[in-house]
Design a protein around this motif. Structure first.
Motif, PDB file in Angstrom:
ATOM      1  N   LEU A 174       0.840  -1.206   0.000  1.00 60.27           N
ATOM      2  CA  LEU A 174       0.000   0.000   0.000  1.00 60.27           C
ATOM      3  C   LEU A 174       0.875   1.257   0.000  1.00 60.27           C
ATOM      4  O   LEU A 174       0.544   2.265  -0.621  1.00 60.27           O
ATOM      5  N   ALA A 175       1.994   1.192   0.706  1.00 56.34           N
ATOM      6  CA  ALA A 175       2.906   2.339   0.748  1.00 56.34           C
ATOM      7  C   ALA A 175       3.563   2.527  -0.614  1.00 56.34           C
ATOM      8  O   ALA A 175       3.619   3.632  -1.155  1.00 56.34           O
ATOM      9  N   ALA A 176       4.059   1.427  -1.172  1.00 61.29           N
ATOM     10  CA  ALA A 176       4.714   1.513  -2.483  1.00 61.29           C
ATOM     11  C   ALA A 176       3.755   2.040  -3.542  1.00 61.29           C
ATOM     12  O   ALA A 176       4.115   2.899  -4.351  1.00 61.29           O
ATOM     13  N   ASN A 177       2.499   1.553  -3.507  1.00 60.26           N
ATOM     14  CA  ASN A 177       1.509   2.022  -4.491  1.00 60.26           C
ATOM     15  C   ASN A 177       1.255   3.518  -4.377  1.00 60.26           C
ATOM     16  O   ASN A 177       0.842   4.162  -5.342  1.00 60.26           O
ATOM     17  N   ALA A 178       1.474   4.060  -3.175  1.00 56.89           N
ATOM     18  CA  ALA A 178       1.232   5.484  -2.951  1.00 56.89           C
ATOM     19  C   ALA A 178       2.471   6.320  -3.254  1.00 56.89           C
ATOM     20  O   ALA A 178       2.488   7.523  -3.005  1.00 56.89           O
ATOM     21  N   GLY A 179       3.521   5.659  -3.749  1.00 57.17           N
ATOM     22  CA  GLY A 179       4.746   6.395  -4.058  1.00 57.17           C
ATOM     23  C   GLY A 179       5.608   6.671  -2.841  1.00 57.17           C
ATOM     24  O   GLY A 179       6.567   7.449  -2.915  1.00 57.17           O
ATOM     25  N   ILE A 180       5.303   6.025  -1.715  1.00 57.93           N
ATOM     26  CA  ILE A 180       6.106   6.200  -0.504  1.00 57.93           C
ATOM     27  C   ILE A 180       7.299   5.265  -0.603  1.00 57.93           C
ATOM     28  O   ILE A 180       7.161   4.105  -0.998  1.00 57.93           O
ATOM     29  N   ARG A 181       8.478   5.787  -0.243  1.00 58.74           N
ATOM     30  CA  ARG A 181       9.696   5.002  -0.448  1.00 58.74           C
ATOM     31  C   ARG A 181       9.740   3.779   0.470  1.00 58.74           C
ATOM     32  O   ARG A 181       9.537   3.876   1.673  1.00 58.74           O
ATOM     33  N   VAL A 182       9.984   2.620  -0.147  1.00 61.05           N
ATOM     34  CA  VAL A 182      10.124   1.395   0.629  1.00 61.05           C
ATOM     35  C   VAL A 182      11.436   0.732   0.274  1.00 61.05           C
ATOM     36  O   VAL A 182      11.973   0.923  -0.815  1.00 61.05           O
ATOM     37  N   ASN A 183      11.947  -0.056   1.207  1.00 55.11           N
ATOM     38  CA  ASN A 183      13.163  -0.819   0.966  1.00 55.11           C
ATOM     39  C   ASN A 183      12.886  -2.199   1.561  1.00 55.11           C
ATOM     40  O   ASN A 183      11.934  -2.870   1.138  1.00 55.11           O
ATOM     41  N   GLN A 184      13.607  -2.598   2.587  1.00 50.37           N
ATOM     42  CA  GLN A 184      13.221  -3.842   3.272  1.00 50.37           C
ATOM     43  C   GLN A 184      11.914  -3.560   4.048  1.00 50.37           C
ATOM     44  O   GLN A 184      11.026  -4.406   4.128  1.00 50.37           O
ATOM     45  N   GLY A 185      11.839  -2.382   4.612  1.00 47.77           N
ATOM     46  CA  GLY A 185      10.620  -1.914   5.267  1.00 47.77           C
ATOM     47  C   GLY A 185      10.213  -0.580   4.671  1.00 47.77           C
ATOM     48  O   GLY A 185      10.802  -0.140   3.678  1.00 47.77           O
ATOM     49  N   ILE A 186       9.220   0.057   5.275  1.00 49.72           N
ATOM     50  CA  ILE A 186       8.846   1.409   4.833  1.00 49.72           C
ATOM     51  C   ILE A 186       9.930   2.339   5.366  1.00 49.72           C
ATOM     52  O   ILE A 186      10.181   2.387   6.575  1.00 49.72           O
ATOM     53  N   VAL A 187      10.561   3.065   4.475  1.00 46.92           N
ATOM     54  CA  VAL A 187      11.743   3.842   4.844  1.00 46.92           C
ATOM     55  C   VAL A 187      11.360   5.040   5.713  1.00 46.92           C
ATOM     56  O   VAL A 187      10.461   5.818   5.361  1.00 46.92           O
ATOM     57  N   ALA A 188      12.030   5.168   6.848  1.00 45.62           N
ATOM     58  CA  ALA A 188      11.752   6.274   7.759  1.00 45.62           C
ATOM     59  C   ALA A 188      13.054   6.822   8.302  1.00 45.62           C
ATOM     60  O   ALA A 188      14.034   6.088   8.466  1.00 45.62           O
ATOM     61  N   ASP A 189      13.034   8.129   8.610  1.00 41.80           N
ATOM     62  CA  ASP A 189      14.184   8.725   9.281  1.00 41.80           C
ATOM     63  C   ASP A 189      13.986   8.583  10.796  1.00 41.80           C
ATOM     64  O   ASP A 189      13.050   7.924  11.252  1.00 41.80           O
ATOM     65  N   ARG A 190      14.831   9.241  11.565  1.00 36.88           N
ATOM     66  CA  ARG A 190      14.745   9.049  13.011  1.00 36.88           C
ATOM     67  C   ARG A 190      13.589   9.827  13.641  1.00 36.88           C
ATOM     68  O   ARG A 190      13.308   9.678  14.827  1.00 36.88           O
ATOM     69  N   LEU A 191      12.914  10.649  12.837  1.00 41.22           N
ATOM     70  CA  LEU A 191      11.652  11.244  13.291  1.00 41.22           C
ATOM     71  C   LEU A 191      10.481  10.348  12.918  1.00 41.22           C
ATOM     72  O   LEU A 191       9.327  10.725  13.087  1.00 41.22           O
ATOM     73  N   LEU A 192      10.762   9.198  12.399  1.00 37.76           N
ATOM     74  CA  LEU A 192       9.781   8.222  11.924  1.00 37.76           C
ATOM     75  C   LEU A 192       8.952   8.754  10.744  1.00 37.76           C
ATOM     76  O   LEU A 192       7.870   8.235  10.464  1.00 37.76           O
ATOM     77  N   GLN A 193       9.468   9.748  10.056  1.00 42.74           N
ATOM     78  CA  GLN A 193       8.786  10.286   8.873  1.00 42.74           C
ATOM     79  C   GLN A 193       9.116   9.425   7.667  1.00 42.74           C
ATOM     80  O   GLN A 193      10.272   9.047   7.476  1.00 42.74           O
TER      81      GLN A 193
END
Lengths: 54, 385
Positions: free
Chosen positions: B248-267
């Motif tokens: 669902l994240a990938a379909n929305a254009g949100i960057r994914v790798n092994q997991g949904i990619v987040a920085d240390r702010l969890l963004q």
């Protein structure tokens, strides 16, 4: 002395033993453990502990 | 465009979703909150699924609260048995089929799913993965009155289930295509101690082959392994791995790798979309445990209520629930250079991973050596300071 168990991971706080590695001396009643204490194994707060019936 | 009067929406009702909601409520008691979950929304502890049989708990008994109870306690709307079908980050909207819900901030807390290729054969309905409370309930019903369990996978979950189901009276056989149990988590001496401990309570291991086919035989199944051996069982548990849910994240254009990619702010890569828990890859790390999840929930709640707070991970050892041979392990970082120094007596193993300078970078303790974790924890570096 009572025992309190973390409902998330099962870690047991034994009042008689305290948790010296977390700065809680033996004999510390659960009520006297600081409010910001978190389960050393899983990190949940005091509100997620329940008293274990022996 | 962000609609700041729209609710903050959390997708997922596991430990990540509910703990984030609790932490948000402590900081923002009036903030409109909505949770959307594909399952029944009962609050439960996933670690407790691994000790359910030993503690003689049904799924209902493992439920800590119903969704209605949680909605009441946390003053939030909870939509259960509801699937999000699309995310539109630019419009700050999610779709639940034809229904559109606006959000001010969105949190992806939908966890990981069991990995598993379909195994050939006609017995798919007797193969169970146990990754949530509903799965656990389904398995208990199917295994009721049965005797033999075939477990595919000898990692943390496979071994915990083998121990717990044996405690529950089942006969367990474990099949996995690896040389040792816990192939990625434990050094070989510690792994072998756990294997011996489990064999001591009656668990049988087939390490090396894969399961090629599972076919019905009477009321149960027969599994054919890649080495030609067969294993008969009444029911099968698939515990061959978990991977973060990404689609669902990938379909929305949100960057994914092994997991949904987040920085240390969890963004995530999408504005106002955050992530935590088993689906999240925080600064390159996917950690399928509760300690990092709790650190993330506390930091993210602050960030979402106006105080941007980076998550940090201290020392986070993993306690494995195999009473036949208890384990505490703090894996070294993947790129750590060093060597294992092992001391053992029978099934009590103290394995320390140290670099050339002698610094402790990781450890694995089994049996009686678990008591030494406190001293070793003091020497370890933080995972993500």
């Amino acid at each position: 002395m009572k025992k309190w168990q973390c409902v998330v991971c099962g870690w047991i706080y034994d009042e008689a033993e305290g948790a010296p590695e977390e700065g809680i001396p033996p004999g510390t009643a659960w009520d006297d453990v600081p409010d910001d204490f978190i389960c050393p194994d899983c990190g949940v707060g005091k509100e997620d502990f329940e008293m274990v019936e022996i | 465009m962000s609609n700041s009067s729209a609710p903050m929406v959390i997708i997922g009702s596991g430990l990540a979703g509910y703990n984030l909601a609790k932490e948000l409520r402590k900081l923002a008691p009036e903030q409109p909150l909505m949770m959307i979950t594909a399952d029944d929304g009962r609050n439960y502890s996933k670690p407790m699924l691994s000790t359910g049989y030993g503690k003689n708990k049904t799924a209902d008994e493992l439920a800590l609260n119903s969704a209605a109870g949680m909605a009441d306690t946390l003053n939030m709307t909870i939509r259960t048995n509801t699937r999000v079908t699309a995310i539109d980050p630019d419009a700050h909207q999610i779709s639940l089929g034809d229904e559109v819900v606006e959000y001010s901030k969105l949190v992806l807390a939908w966890g990981a799913e069991a990995v598993g290729p379909r195994i050939d054969g006609d017995a798919q309905d007797l193969v169970f993965s146990i990754n949530d409370l509903e799965d656990y309930g389904r398995f208990r019903a199917a295994a009721d009155g049965k005797k033999r369990v075939l477990i595919m996978g000898a990692g943390l979950i496979g071994c915990e289930f083998a121990n717990d189901m044996t405690a529950g009276g089942f006969e367990c056989e474990v099949v996995a295509p690896c040389d040792q149990v816990f192939p990625t988590l434990l050094p070989v001496d510690a792994a072998n101690a756990v294997q011996r401990g489990l064999e001591g309570i009656g668990v049988k291991f087939h390490l090396g082959p894969l399961v090629n086919r599972i076919e019905r035989q009477g009321d149960g199944v027969v599994a054919t392994l890649s080495n030609g051996d067969t294993v008969t069982a009444d029911v099968v548990v698939s515990a061959i791995g978990l991977r973060p849910r990404l689609e669902l994240a990938a379909n929305a254009g949100i960057r994914v790798n092994q997991g949904i990619v987040a920085d240390r702010l969890l963004q995530t890569s999408a504005e106002d979309v955050y992530t935590l828990g088993d689906c999240a890859e925080v600064e390159g790390r996917v950690l399928l445990y509760v300690l990092p999840l709790m650190a993330a929930a506390r930091a993210l709640a602050k960030t979402m209520t106006g105080t941007p707070t980076e998550v940090s991970y201290g020392v986070m050892p993993v306690t494995v629930k195999t009473p036949a041979c208890p384990v505490v392990v703090s894996p070294a970082a993947a790129d750590a250079a060093g060597r294992w120094i092992v001391e053992q007596e029978g099934n009590d193993v103290q394995a320390e991973f140290r670099n050339e300078a002698g610094d402790l970078l990781g450890y694995a303790l089994t049996g009686a050596k678990v008591a030494n974790k406190v001293a070793l924890n003091k020497e370890l570096p933080a995972i993500m300071p």
